[in-house]
Design a protein around this motif. Sequence first.
Motif, PDB file in Angstrom:
ATOM      1  N   PRO A 186       0.821  -1.215   0.000  1.00 35.76           N
ATOM      2  CA  PRO A 186       0.000   0.000   0.000  1.00 35.76           C
ATOM      3  C   PRO A 186       0.856   1.267   0.000  1.00 35.76           C
ATOM      4  O   PRO A 186       1.971   1.286   0.527  1.00 35.76           O
ATOM      5  N   THR A 187       0.305   2.306  -0.604  1.00 36.32           N
ATOM      6  CA  THR A 187       0.959   3.608  -0.650  1.00 36.32           C
ATOM      7  C   THR A 187       0.064   4.616   0.070  1.00 36.32           C
ATOM      8  O   THR A 187      -0.801   5.240  -0.540  1.00 36.32           O
ATOM      9  N   PRO A 188       0.237   4.778   1.381  1.00 40.59           N
ATOM     10  CA  PRO A 188      -0.579   5.761   2.097  1.00 40.59           C
ATOM     11  C   PRO A 188      -0.300   7.174   1.581  1.00 40.59           C
ATOM     12  O   PRO A 188       0.793   7.483   1.104  1.00 40.59           O
ATOM     13  N   ASN A 189      -1.315   8.027   1.672  1.00 40.24           N
ATOM     14  CA  ASN A 189      -1.177   9.405   1.219  1.00 40.24           C
ATOM     15  C   ASN A 189      -2.169  10.247   2.016  1.00 40.24           C
ATOM     16  O   ASN A 189      -3.285   9.800   2.290  1.00 40.24           O
ATOM     17  N   ARG A 190      -1.770  11.453   2.370  1.00 42.38           N
ATOM     18  CA  ARG A 190      -2.668  12.283   3.163  1.00 42.38           C
ATOM     19  C   ARG A 190      -3.916  12.681   2.388  1.00 42.38           C
ATOM     20  O   ARG A 190      -4.888  13.172   2.970  1.00 42.38           O
ATOM     21  N   TRP A 195      -7.071   1.702   3.155  1.00 42.31           N
ATOM     22  CA  TRP A 195      -7.596   0.477   3.731  1.00 42.31           C
ATOM     23  C   TRP A 195      -6.881  -0.719   3.100  1.00 42.31           C
ATOM     24  O   TRP A 195      -6.243  -0.595   2.046  1.00 42.31           O
ATOM     25  N   VAL A 196      -7.000  -1.865   3.748  1.00 44.11           N
ATOM     26  CA  VAL A 196      -6.550  -3.118   3.136  1.00 44.11           C
ATOM     27  C   VAL A 196      -7.747  -4.055   3.047  1.00 44.11           C
ATOM     28  O   VAL A 196      -8.696  -3.957   3.833  1.00 44.11           O
ATOM     29  N   THR A 197      -7.678  -4.963   2.080  1.00 45.45           N
ATOM     30  CA  THR A 197      -8.819  -5.832   1.779  1.00 45.45           C
ATOM     31  C   THR A 197      -8.380  -7.299   1.775  1.00 45.45           C
ATOM     32  O   THR A 197      -7.967  -7.826   0.740  1.00 45.45           O
TER      33      THR A 197
END
Length: 464
Positions: A186-190, A195-197
């Motif tokens: 995943p690449t979090p971003n503000r 989420w993950v699935t």
Amino acid sequence: MFAEDSFADVVAEAARYGIEVIPFFAGPAHTSMLPRVLPRVSAKDETGQPTGYGYCLTGDEAVAGLKAVITAFLDQHVAPTNIRRVGVQGDEFFPIRNLDPLDRDRVVSPYCRCPTCRELSPADLLLRYFALWRDLLRARGLGVVHWQDSLVREHALDRLAQELADATPGEVTISWWGYNDPLPEPTPNRRWRTWVTPSTGLISTLLPQDLTLNIAQWIDTAARVGADGILAYTTLPASSGRNVAALADAAWGGDRHERTAFARRWARQVSRAHAVLIERAEDIAGSVLGSYPLMNYLLQQTLPYFAVASGPRTEYVADLMRTLSTPFPALESVIRQTHDTLQAALRSLPADRRGPYGAPDAMELWIAHVRRMVAHLDLVREAVGLARAASSGTEIPSAVTAEWTSRSEALLDAIVAENPAWAAPAITREHLELRDALPGVLDAIRSGRITGVSASAPWHAWLF
């Protein structure tokens, strides 16, 4: 649900249990009904004809028609509820075949080729579709959930982040999914929630699978990257109660979750007196059901689901006999050992057991579907033996094929008796074709109309 306008009732019932309902609206791939019912919104081919798959995202008439459909959906079904966000997946946005009912081998593309769309890249089309939805949802104070795969494949994440510069916090969520290793990172971003699935179940008509490793991996990933939430989805297979319980245990348990610890807790719920036996039986079965490569690239392929999806050149039963009859690699031996392993797991189950976690049928449905798998693999293995005999020119007594057909009928009867009414017909369909087609296939093999079936069985000393 939508035809009877009962969606709001479902949302209200879910709210009683603290469950948030997220309606999903497929597109711009995974959509063929709407472009066929309303050809003016469909993607076009080079000649300007509707393809019946995907959308035109630049033509005035097409865009207006698509907005009208979405608006009607939101006004009629979403507005009367407390829905907070809508799923607009955008997943698997690429050309596929086996979609045109008149030409199953034709590759159909969701990329519109009208004069204006053809100038755009797949990333451009995907982001246009998302922006269309985002504007309509934002006007109603609603958020949106996207899957990550098409955004990643088309290198569109950075562009989406730029487009979301004026988005409110939490307006957009990107949920990361993956069934098999390696899982995507995943690449979090503000600019969006992450989420993950995990997978609690795949196709509900297929053979049962233990997906607790996928669940555990995604839970660990969520903690590592600081994900905001966990969302699992499936058309609930009747046998996946244990997977769902593993997800709940992991998502709610925090550091308390660990796969072996969950297996122990689940076993104690099933039978406190014989928890060790339950855990051992599920461990034995898990050596098969928990192997993604074995399940999805061999055992699930013994059902017609994937054969039908492969296009018109496949002949499900004949191709299956050709493949499994080869003496090397000894694929029939894999089928036999899988059958025997699952049979051993069933035999080790204690009679004293109960439904875990207040779900009285969860364990029994799992057992029923493992039995279904055992019976199916036994029929497949014996069908290979009959095909080998036919290939060598041996006359097969009618009593032998009649006994095989009778056991096939018994499997179908068990499926109908042990599954809910909404699931039984579709599951039954996965087993009908083998029963119906095998006698004709055996005749064709014996007469030479079907070739390529090996008459030689594998022999390896250590297998016996």
